[in-house]
Design an enzyme around this catalytic site. Structure first.
Site, PDB file in Angstrom:
ATOM      1  N   ASP A 112       0.861  -1.190   0.000  1.00 16.46           N
ATOM      2  CA  ASP A 112       0.000   0.000   0.000  1.00 16.46           C
ATOM      3  C   ASP A 112       0.895   1.237   0.000  1.00 16.46           C
ATOM      4  OD1 ASP A 112      -3.229   0.420   0.846  1.00 16.46           O
ATOM      5  OD2 ASP A 112      -1.947   2.163   1.131  1.00 16.46           O
ATOM      6  N   LEU A 163     -17.823  -9.616   0.517  1.00 16.46           N
ATOM      7  CA  LEU A 163     -17.651  -9.511   1.970  1.00 16.46           C
ATOM      8  C   LEU A 163     -18.759  -8.679   2.607  1.00 16.46           C
ATOM      9  CD1 LEU A 163     -13.814  -8.829   2.304  1.00 16.46           C
ATOM     10  CD2 LEU A 163     -15.020 -10.990   2.007  1.00 16.46           C
ATOM     11  N   ARG A 164     -19.126  -9.069   3.817  1.00 20.09           N
ATOM     12  CA  ARG A 164     -20.019  -8.266   4.652  1.00 20.09           C
ATOM     13  C   ARG A 164     -19.184  -7.670   5.779  1.00 20.09           C
ATOM     14  NH1 ARG A 164     -23.622 -12.792   6.862  1.00 20.09           N
ATOM     15  NH2 ARG A 164     -21.564 -13.797   6.782  1.00 20.09           N
ATOM     16  N   LYS A 184     -20.915  -8.982  -9.352  1.00 18.25           N
ATOM     17  CA  LYS A 184     -20.756  -8.201  -8.130  1.00 18.25           C
ATOM     18  C   LYS A 184     -21.737  -7.035  -8.079  1.00 18.25           C
ATOM     19  CE  LYS A 184     -18.996  -6.224  -4.477  1.00 18.25           C
ATOM     20  NZ  LYS A 184     -19.270  -6.724  -3.126  1.00 18.25           N
ATOM     21  N   PHE A 195     -32.657  -9.147   4.553  1.00 14.85           N
ATOM     22  CA  PHE A 195     -32.623  -7.834   3.900  1.00 14.85           C
ATOM     23  C   PHE A 195     -34.031  -7.241   3.723  1.00 14.85           C
ATOM     24  CE2 PHE A 195     -28.283  -8.806   3.320  1.00 14.85           C
ATOM     25  CZ  PHE A 195     -27.623  -7.615   3.044  1.00 14.85           C
ATOM     26  N   ALA A 218     -36.984  -3.079   7.492  1.00 16.23           N
ATOM     27  CA  ALA A 218     -37.265  -1.665   7.230  1.00 16.23           C
ATOM     28  C   ALA A 218     -36.631  -0.798   8.315  1.00 16.23           C
ATOM     29  CB  ALA A 218     -38.778  -1.440   7.191  1.00 16.23           C
ATOM     30  N   GLY A 241     -26.195   2.186   3.774  1.00 13.05           N
ATOM     31  CA  GLY A 241     -25.112   3.150   3.586  1.00 13.05           C
ATOM     32  C   GLY A 241     -23.812   2.389   3.438  1.00 13.05           C
ATOM     33  N   CYS A 268     -20.076   0.601  -0.086  1.00 11.63           N
ATOM     34  CA  CYS A 268     -20.341  -0.276  -1.233  1.00 11.63           C
ATOM     35  C   CYS A 268     -21.671   0.020  -1.905  1.00 11.63           C
ATOM     36  CB  CYS A 268     -20.281  -1.739  -0.791  1.00 11.63           C
ATOM     37  SG  CYS A 268     -18.634  -2.284  -0.308  1.00 11.63           S
ATOM     38  N   LYS A 272     -23.515   0.351   9.995  1.00 10.09           N
ATOM     39  CA  LYS A 272     -24.068  -0.930  10.441  1.00 10.09           C
ATOM     40  C   LYS A 272     -23.315  -1.357  11.687  1.00 10.09           C
ATOM     41  CE  LYS A 272     -22.834  -4.808   8.669  1.00 10.09           C
ATOM     42  NZ  LYS A 272     -22.641  -5.987   7.790  1.00 10.09           N
TER      43      LYS A 272
END
Length: 437
Positions: free
Chosen positions: A30, A150-151, A208, A253, A256, A261, A264, A327
């Site tokens: 990086d 990924l989550r 994706k 999912f 409600a 946000g 992604c 999240k």
């Protein structure tokens, strides 16, 4: 295998650590020296459960190291591109500056037979263009596209035990070599019967963005139903439960609330629309505009409901905001609905005191004008209203009777529909939520 991971942000750092855990020799690269220093010390530059332990254990084996020097990539077998593709400023399109820079910088160090593997989320057509750049420098290297799914909060688990693998392979003879390389990298997952889809570049790229577009659409669908529930007195959570029993729909999912946000879904559905326009197929994705608009309306609705809770005025009222990350199990505040609502509440006259178990420092950098607390109790002390905007377990587990003793007034907005209304009302709270009576 000997693997490099170019880009050590959220995706790259997790991928590098997991590849080392699986037995590969991994070099993370990086341009951000501060980030490399943290990772080299076994410290994650962001919050992700399980990652610090993985960094420590993988580094101890000698299989994981980090550098800012891309020339050290020479001699490695495979090179993952895991840099960010943010939204362009003032546009919906994806900014491919970092992807292009990574490939251009890596190309001179590629050896014959090495395989470059794209992980970044890119507009369809990007992989084929990048393959041309690589071929112009090292014709005997190959490019494959291997999208990630990924989550945040579960990224380590999703990398070590993926629910599917997708290989986007080049045309011709290079396809066999690229597939063999990927198969060796993912030996453990394939041995666990992980489903594998082998296809070309364009399909892999679209897999994706299609997945993210579908998830965003599902969330916005139930939030659109919540808007109807609000004006009819229906309960959107019961609607979601009932339709979720249909195997064709499913319950996941269909929660409600404040909406989606993060780094992604919002930028990916916008970039998907922009790319469709470039391809002359913009009408195919016009529905994603409404998906985006529904999502943004939830933030306005949360502010309006908070004002209603406070008898029509936010001016001078203390509002305790619980949750700032987009999240739970994350410190990510990119395009966070929670942080946006907190900022809007303050802009409309409320005195906002906010708390999040992990995201306070990131939120403070973006919105230093907000006041921050060190705990939920500190935020709520003498508050005129409490709003829960991220469904962290510690907020879901709050005792309404005990919590009611520290506030000035028992008024609560459940922005994620994560509380039991009957329990809170029985403890004397005035309870409101999005899409519930």
């Amino acid at each position: 295998m000997r693997i490099t991971v170019i880009g050590c942000g959220y995706l790259g750092a997790v991928h590098a650590a997991c590849m080392a855990e699986l037995g590969h020799e991994v070099l993370g690269i990086d341009v951000d020296a501060a980030k490399i220093e943290l990772l080299s010390a076994g410290r994650a530059p962001f919050y992700e459960p399980g990652l610090p332990e993985l960094l420590t254990s993988a580094s101890a084996t000698g299989r994981l190291s980090f550098t800012t020097d891309i020339s050290r990539a020479a001699g490695y077998d495979a090179h993952f591109i895991a840099v960010g593709t943010p939204q362009k400023k003032g546009e919906h399109a994806a900014d491919l500056t970092y992807v292009d820079a990574a490939v251009t910088s890596l190309a001179p160090h590629l050896a014959p037979g090495s395989v470059v593997i794209g992980k970044s989320t890119v507009p369809v057509g990007t992989a084929r263009r990048l393959a041309g750049i690589i071929a112009g420098v090292q014709p005997e290297a190959a490019l494959a596209w291997n999208p990630e799914f990924l989550r945040e909060g579960f990224a380590v688990q999703d990398t070590l035990r993926p629910d599917r693998l997708v290989y986007g392979l080049p045309d011709g003879d290079a396809a066999d070599h690229a597939k063999t390389t990927l198969d060796e990298i993912y030996t453990v997952a394939l041995g666990n019967d992980t489903p594998l889809v082998v296809t070309g570049y364009e399909t892999a790229e679209l897999v994706k963005v299609s997945a993210n577009a579908f998830l965003a659409t599902k969330i916005s669908f139930i939030n659109a139903i919540a808007e109807i529930a609000d004006v009819t007195g229906a309960d959107v959570t019961k609607i979601a439960d009932a339709i979720g029993y249909d195997a064709r729909i499913g319950r996941k999912f269909l929660n409600a609330g404040l909406g989606f946000g993060g780094g992604c879904l919002p930028k990916d559905i916008r970039a998907f629309q922009a790319r469709a326009g470039e391809l002359g197929a913009d009408q195919a994705l016009t529905f994603l505009r409404e998906v985006d608009q529904i999502n943004m309306r939830r933030r306005v609705r949360a502010v309006d409901l908070t004002r209603e809770l406070l008898d029509g005025s936010l001016l001078g009222k203390k509002v305790a905001v619980l949750g700032l990350a987009f999240k739970p199990e994350s410190d990510d505040v990119r395009d966070s609905p929670s942080l946006d609502v907190a900022s809007q509440l303050r802009a409309q006259g409320a005195r906002v005191v906010a708390f999040d178990p992990q995201a306070v420092e990131n939120a403070r950098r973006l919105h230093p004008e907000l006041d921050f607390a060190e705990s939920a109790a500190d935020a709520a002390r003498d508050a005129d209203a409490v709003v829960i905007l991220t469904e962290w377990r510690e907020f879901r587990d709050l005792d309404p009777a005990e919590f009611g003793q520290i506030v000035a007034d028992k008024r609560i907005l459940d922005g994620r529909n994560c509380l039991d209304p009957d329990t809170w009302r029985a403890a004397g709270w005035r309870y409101r939520a999005l899409g519930r009576p």
